[in-house]
Design an enzyme around this catalytic site. Sequence first.
Site, PDB file in Angstrom:
ATOM      1  CE1 TYR A 115     -23.221 -69.278  81.944  1.00  0.00           C
ATOM      2  CE2 TYR A 115     -23.633 -67.143  82.968  1.00  0.00           C
ATOM      3  CZ  TYR A 115     -24.097 -68.281  82.319  1.00  0.00           C
ATOM      4  OH  TYR A 115     -25.433 -68.417  82.073  1.00  0.00           O
ATOM      5  NE  ARG A 164     -31.496 -64.182  83.187  1.00  0.00           N
ATOM      6  CZ  ARG A 164     -31.560 -65.222  82.330  1.00  0.00           C
ATOM      7  NH1 ARG A 164     -30.515 -65.543  81.609  1.00  0.00           N
ATOM      8  NH2 ARG A 164     -32.662 -65.906  82.186  1.00  0.00           N
TER       9      ARG A 164
END
Length: 251
Positions: A115, A164
Amino acid sequence: MSTDSIAGRADRLLLPSYARDDASHPALDTPEYKSTSLRHPSKPLQRLPQNLTEVTGPVLGHERVSETDHDLTVQHDGEPLGERILVSGRVLDSDGRPVPNTLVEVWQANAAGRYRHAGDRHPAPLDPNFSGVGRCMTDEHGRYRFVTIKPGAYPWRNHDNAWRPAHIHFSLFGRAFTQRLVTQMYFPGDPLFYQDPIFNSVRDPKARERMICEFDLDSTVPEWALSYHFDIVLRGSEATPFEDEEDDDDD
């Protein structure tokens, strides 16, 4: 009608509320998802008054969304790295009717699984041409469409060797800011599903399947981008599982 009467009536405004579907939606405290031990409410919830400001604002409409906000690949001077994809679908109510003119926002990691956020220390490269955020309004048929890059998996230190699955966060607004709902869209066939506590916090297997998009060859653009279809159902037996606002984060 006097100003005092209008103000008094506004003080009593309440948005519709619904019983939480605990059989499908994640529990506020999910031990396998360790962050929830610090995030879930530890005391009884208190009802907050919904005054005119909460019910009517802020105004979310077309004039606040630009023509390119839905395309996450054109927000910088150069093209982002990674596999270009299209993500489209409809927002529907519990009766299968389209929900028009509602704001849909997305955020995601880049193709390397990172991110653009100060808190992300994953040793993967940042892409200077990809911010990972976008938004659009549904049309009169409840349809939305995003152009983006397929996100990568990333480690998150929740348990041993924790990664994830690739996912895109979706945020939806109704007619007011207090009507926000948040969910995650996953990709079919991901080998990390079985060990991801966030995905598995949705206890109903059929409900988990509704968070997985479908590959859509018919809407793929030849020689340019593959396409995925993801319908979002707000309520009912076919509802998309949503995070509770108290459990909303960037994971």
